[in-house]
Design a protein around this motif. Structure first.
Motif, mmCIF file in Angstrom:
data_model
loop_
_atom_site.group_PDB
_atom_site.id
_atom_site.type_symbol
_atom_site.label_atom_id
_atom_site.label_comp_id
_atom_site.label_asym_id
_atom_site.label_seq_id
_atom_site.Cartn_x
_atom_site.Cartn_y
_atom_site.Cartn_z
ATOM 1 N N ILE A 63 0.871 -1.172 0.000
ATOM 2 C CA ILE A 63 0.000 0.000 0.000
ATOM 3 C C ILE A 63 0.907 1.220 0.000
ATOM 4 C CG2 ILE A 63 -1.791 1.273 1.230
ATOM 5 C CD1 ILE A 63 -2.669 -1.369 2.481
ATOM 6 N N GLN A 64 0.691 2.120 -0.944
ATOM 7 C CA GLN A 64 1.527 3.294 -1.107
ATOM 8 C C GLN A 64 0.934 4.485 -0.360
ATOM 9 O OE1 GLN A 64 4.584 3.469 -3.036
ATOM 10 N NE2 GLN A 64 4.320 1.252 -2.729
ATOM 11 N N ARG A 65 1.794 5.403 0.048
ATOM 12 C CA ARG A 65 1.331 6.574 0.799
ATOM 13 C C ARG A 65 0.364 7.436 -0.011
ATOM 14 N NH1 ARG A 65 6.898 9.172 2.252
ATOM 15 N NH2 ARG A 65 7.494 6.980 2.196
ATOM 16 N N GLY A 66 0.469 7.363 -1.341
ATOM 17 C CA GLY A 66 -0.443 8.142 -2.181
ATOM 18 C C GLY A 66 -1.752 7.449 -2.493
ATOM 19 N N ASP A 67 -1.930 6.214 -2.049
ATOM 20 C CA ASP A 67 -3.185 5.494 -2.285
ATOM 21 C C ASP A 67 -4.323 6.123 -1.487
ATOM 22 O OD1 ASP A 67 -1.737 3.804 -3.859
ATOM 23 O OD2 ASP A 67 -1.744 2.115 -2.451
ATOM 24 N N ARG A 68 -5.543 5.910 -1.993
ATOM 25 C CA ARG A 68 -6.725 6.457 -1.319
ATOM 26 C C ARG A 68 -7.169 5.533 -0.184
ATOM 27 N NH1 ARG A 68 -8.693 10.801 -4.109
ATOM 28 N NH2 ARG A 68 -7.927 11.013 -6.261
ATOM 29 N N CYS A 69 -7.852 6.139 0.793
ATOM 30 C CA CYS A 69 -8.283 5.370 1.968
ATOM 31 C C CYS A 69 -9.671 5.802 2.417
ATOM 32 C CB CYS A 69 -7.287 5.527 3.113
ATOM 33 S SG CYS A 69 -7.126 7.213 3.749
ATOM 34 N N HIS A 70 -10.297 4.933 3.208
ATOM 35 C CA HIS A 70 -11.655 5.146 3.715
ATOM 36 C C HIS A 70 -11.556 5.644 5.158
ATOM 37 C CE1 HIS A 70 -15.991 4.499 3.644
ATOM 38 N NE2 HIS A 70 -15.905 3.885 4.821
ATOM 39 N N LEU A 71 -11.473 6.959 5.333
ATOM 40 C CA LEU A 71 -11.314 7.556 6.658
ATOM 41 C C LEU A 71 -12.671 7.595 7.364
ATOM 42 C CD1 LEU A 71 -9.456 8.859 8.705
ATOM 43 C CD2 LEU A 71 -9.874 11.070 7.608
ATOM 44 N N ASP A 72 -13.017 6.492 7.997
ATOM 45 C CA ASP A 72 -14.336 6.336 8.599
ATOM 46 C C ASP A 72 -14.286 5.176 9.604
ATOM 47 O OD1 ASP A 72 -17.070 6.786 8.945
ATOM 48 O OD2 ASP A 72 -17.604 5.286 7.431
ATOM 49 N N PRO A 73 -14.524 5.409 10.900
ATOM 50 C CA PRO A 73 -14.986 6.664 11.489
ATOM 51 C C PRO A 73 -13.905 7.744 11.452
ATOM 52 C CG PRO A 73 -14.383 5.130 13.215
ATOM 53 C CD PRO A 73 -14.301 4.358 11.935
ATOM 54 N N ASP A 74 -14.356 8.974 11.511
ATOM 55 C CA ASP A 74 -13.474 10.130 11.522
ATOM 56 C C ASP A 74 -13.628 10.782 12.893
ATOM 57 O OD1 ASP A 74 -11.845 12.216 10.907
ATOM 58 O OD2 ASP A 74 -13.196 13.166 9.467
ATOM 59 N N LEU A 75 -12.632 10.586 13.745
ATOM 60 C CA LEU A 75 -12.801 10.898 15.172
ATOM 61 C C LEU A 75 -11.786 11.886 15.710
ATOM 62 C CD1 LEU A 75 -13.252 7.224 16.459
ATOM 63 C CD2 LEU A 75 -15.081 8.846 15.939
ATOM 64 N N ASP A 76 -10.705 12.153 14.985
ATOM 65 C CA ASP A 76 -9.574 12.868 15.551
ATOM 66 C C ASP A 76 -9.798 14.370 15.553
ATOM 67 O OD1 ASP A 76 -7.163 13.690 16.497
ATOM 68 O OD2 ASP A 76 -5.950 12.590 15.051
ATOM 69 N N ALA A 77 -10.063 14.905 16.722
ATOM 70 C CA ALA A 77 -10.322 16.335 16.840
ATOM 71 C C ALA A 77 -9.075 17.174 16.700
ATOM 72 C CB ALA A 77 -10.983 16.626 18.192
ATOM 73 N N GLY A 84 -18.001 23.678 12.512
ATOM 74 C CA GLY A 84 -19.182 22.834 12.651
ATOM 75 C C GLY A 84 -18.904 21.342 12.580
ATOM 76 N N TRP A 85 -17.643 20.947 12.297
ATOM 77 C CA TRP A 85 -17.307 19.522 12.249
ATOM 78 C C TRP A 85 -17.457 18.893 13.623
ATOM 79 C CZ3 TRP A 85 -13.941 16.476 14.930
ATOM 80 C CH2 TRP A 85 -13.697 15.184 14.422
ATOM 81 N N ARG A 86 -17.832 17.630 13.624
ATOM 82 C CA ARG A 86 -17.836 16.843 14.856
ATOM 83 C C ARG A 86 -17.538 15.395 14.501
ATOM 84 N NH1 ARG A 86 -22.261 17.546 18.227
ATOM 85 N NH2 ARG A 86 -22.318 19.708 17.554
ATOM 86 N N PRO A 87 -17.064 14.577 15.436
ATOM 87 C CA PRO A 87 -16.766 13.172 15.146
ATOM 88 C C PRO A 87 -17.961 12.467 14.511
ATOM 89 C CG PRO A 87 -15.903 13.764 17.294
ATOM 90 C CD PRO A 87 -16.729 14.931 16.836
ATOM 91 N N ASN A 88 -17.673 11.524 13.588
ATOM 92 C CA ASN A 88 -18.747 10.961 12.787
ATOM 93 C C ASN A 88 -18.407 9.551 12.315
ATOM 94 O OD1 ASN A 88 -17.342 11.326 9.984
ATOM 95 N ND2 ASN A 88 -17.173 13.323 10.993
ATOM 96 N N TYR A 179 -23.709 8.975 11.198
ATOM 97 C CA TYR A 179 -23.920 9.192 12.634
ATOM 98 C C TYR A 179 -23.005 10.317 13.098
ATOM 99 C CZ TYR A 179 -26.287 4.655 12.623
ATOM 100 O OH TYR A 179 -27.151 3.616 12.375
ATOM 101 N N LEU A 180 -23.574 11.318 13.761
ATOM 102 C CA LEU A 180 -22.811 12.449 14.279
ATOM 103 C C LEU A 180 -22.787 12.392 15.806
ATOM 104 C CD1 LEU A 180 -24.169 15.350 12.029
ATOM 105 C CD2 LEU A 180 -22.193 13.850 11.642
ATOM 106 N N ALA A 181 -21.654 12.763 16.377
ATOM 107 C CA ALA A 181 -21.481 12.690 17.823
ATOM 108 C C ALA A 181 -22.311 13.742 18.538
ATOM 109 C CB ALA A 181 -20.008 12.865 18.180
ATOM 110 N N SER A 182 -22.704 13.407 19.754
ATOM 111 C CA SER A 182 -23.359 14.373 20.629
ATOM 112 C C SER A 182 -22.332 15.394 21.120
ATOM 113 C CB SER A 182 -23.984 13.649 21.820
ATOM 114 O OG SER A 182 -22.997 12.937 22.539
#
Length: 513
Positions: A63-77, A84-88, A179-182
């Motif tokens: 896997i190369q550093r330029g490859d695409r990825c599925h960033l989900d869940p996205d949690l890192d604040a 308006g972003w929140r963990p999701n 799903y969005l965080a409270s």
């Protein structure tokens, strides 16, 4: 409340390698490859680490550093975020169908887990620590605040804050859901954002039963086990998967399935267990900000400073064990505990920190008496009253009418009282997280130096930085890869940890330093 144990990140089918536990204990959950999603590995930072180079090196370039990825869940604040972003979390098709069938909704709690191993940075790049175990580890959480049914035409607000989320790109299916965080986690005693990443590993976050080698066999509290009054975890209704062990149970988890739902309606112990995941010690509260990002320009968004007390660096406490009689530390009966002596260490250490004891000069300062990673920190009274620790020789202090009293024992006397109680706490490492050598203490300089010739000097210098010959103790953050190298050596040679030797000195009343 329902708890959803949600499997995410690299696995045997997607990525083919474990996610990473850094030498300082930070957890780096690696998002799976995905050819059509917006983010690339080189674009993503998790727990302060740009992951592109790490992914490329850990997968040996598959896997190369330029490859695409599925960033989900996205949690890192801590990453740059739009206002308006929140963990999701996004879900779709069968996984979302299972959540809907289980009636998962607002206020339910996702706990995300994945496959992890310890890694180290060598002269040739990131590598997995030889002999380090495969573990299922909880790395993040999300308390549901809002459910956005993307497949039915709903959109998150503000849309621009989530414009790069993979479930807003090319997933035209009626079940597509976000799903969005409270705003807040809303668990009594834990002051934290409604979603985020646990920054470093601790005993409480590890699901795998460390007494054996399969990562899919979990060690869980007894209240999770199904009964007539308590519904089973989804996918795990078969009684054959559960086994009772004293005050705990084990669960052989299924090989497939993303979302394991546990209804906590008749499980009042659930909130206390969640508090323990956050490293709550006694009445100490964990601080955190609100869950909504204050703007794209902030490196740590002003209103999303998740669990700030947890982001502190892992500390390493080192000292010389002048007298070794099995009292302090106490390596007997499944646990290694430090409950007397060394008040500075006991007062300040937190779950995830390391305590390392070296031999005195007459025995050789590079000989390792013991090493433990702190799993629990209990007050004296909590330690005394906990049935797991009843009868331990170092369990000698309890509260009577609000005052700590020293119980009759064969080791400490009234003159030791002030020093002992000034440390406030007992430190506990559970089995699999400690190595006690005593009279079989290895010389770790020569032992680790006998490894791979190509990295001998690098490893030897790293371990030399751990050594301590002073009077009291030394505390520091990690300077490099010292703990990763030491842990790899210990796991390779004694994979289950525990008590390996006997105390150097006759176990009578010791003089403790």
């Amino acid at each position: 409340m329902k708890i959803i144990l949600s499997r995410k990140g690299f696995d045997s089918a997607n990525g083919g390698k474990p996610s990473a536990i850094l030498p300082d204990g930070r957890l780096i959950p690696l998002p799976i490859p995905s050819k059509n999603d917006p983010a690339r590995f080189d674009d993503v930072a998790i727990n302060g680490v740009q992951i592109g180079q790490m992914v490329e090196e850990l997968t040996a370039g598959k896997i190369q550093r330029g490859d695409r990825c599925h960033l989900d869940p996205d949690l890192d604040a801590s990453a740059d975020r739009r206002l308006g972003w929140r963990p999701n979390l996004g879900q779709i098709k069968s996984a979302q169908g299972h959540l809907a069938n289980q009636k998962v909704g607002v206020n339910d709690l996702f706990l995300f887990f994945g496959w992890f191993r310890h890694v180290e940075q060598t002269p040739s790049g990131w590598k997995y620590v030889p002999g380090s175990p495969d573990l299922h580890v909880i790395f993040g959480w999300l308390r549901i605040g809002r459910i956005v049914r993307l497949g039915q035409g709903e959109l998150p607000d503000p849309l621009e804050a989530f414009a790069l989320h993979p479930h807003l790109h090319g997933r035209d299916h009626k079940s597509n859901t976000l799903y969005l965080a409270s705003d807040r986690l809303d668990i009594d005693g834990v002051d934290a954002c409604g979603g985020g990443l646990f920054p470093r590993i601790s005993d409480a976050l590890i699901l795998t039963d460390r007494r054996q080698a399969k990562r899919t066999l979990w060690r869980l509290p007894l209240w999770m086990m199904p009964t007539e009054a308590r519904e089973p975890m989804s996918y795990h209704a078969s009684a054959d998967r559960w086994s009772l062990h004293d005050d705990e149970c084990t669960l052989q988890t299924v090989d497939k399935g993303q979302e394991f739902v546990l209804d906590c309606k008749n499980r009042p112990e659930a909130e206390a267990w969640v508090r323990n995941l956050f490293g709550l010690v006694g009445n100490r509260r964990i601080n955190g900000g609100d869950c909504e990002s204050g703007g794209v320009s902030d490196a740590m968004p002003r209103r999303c400073q998740t669990q700030t007390s947890l982001t502190s660096e892992v500390k390493v406490y080192r000292y010389v064990v002048k007298v070794d009689k099995g009292f302090s530390p106490n390596p007997y009966n499944k646990f290694c505990t430090l409950a007397c002596c060394k008040p500075l260490i006991r007062k300040n250490a937190r779950p995830g920190d390391w305590v390392i004891g070296f031999a005195n000069s007459s025995r050789g300062n590079s000989r390792l008496i013991y090493a433990m990673q702190v799993g629990e920190v209990l007050s004296f009274d909590e330690y005394y009253k906990n049935n797991r620790f009843k009868g331990r020789i170092d369990n000698i202090y309890c509260e009577e009418n609000g005052v700590l009293v020293q119980k009759q024992n064969d080791y400490h006397r009234e003159k030791d009282y002030d020093r002992d109680v000034s440390g406030r706490n007992a430190l506990i490492a559970r089995d699999g997280f400690w190595w006690y050598f005593g009279n079989k203490a290895p010389d770790i300089i020569s032992a680790i130096g006998n490894g791979d010739a190509a990295t001998k000097d690098y490893r030897t210098e790293a371990i030399k930085r751990l050594l301590f010959k002073g009077q009291n103790c030394k505390v520091s953050g990690l300077l490099g890869n010292e703990i990763g190298i030491l842990h790899g050596y210990l796991k390779k040679n004694w994979p289950n940890g525990g008590k390996i030797g006997e105390p150097f000195d006759v176990p009578i009343r010791p003089k403790c330093s």
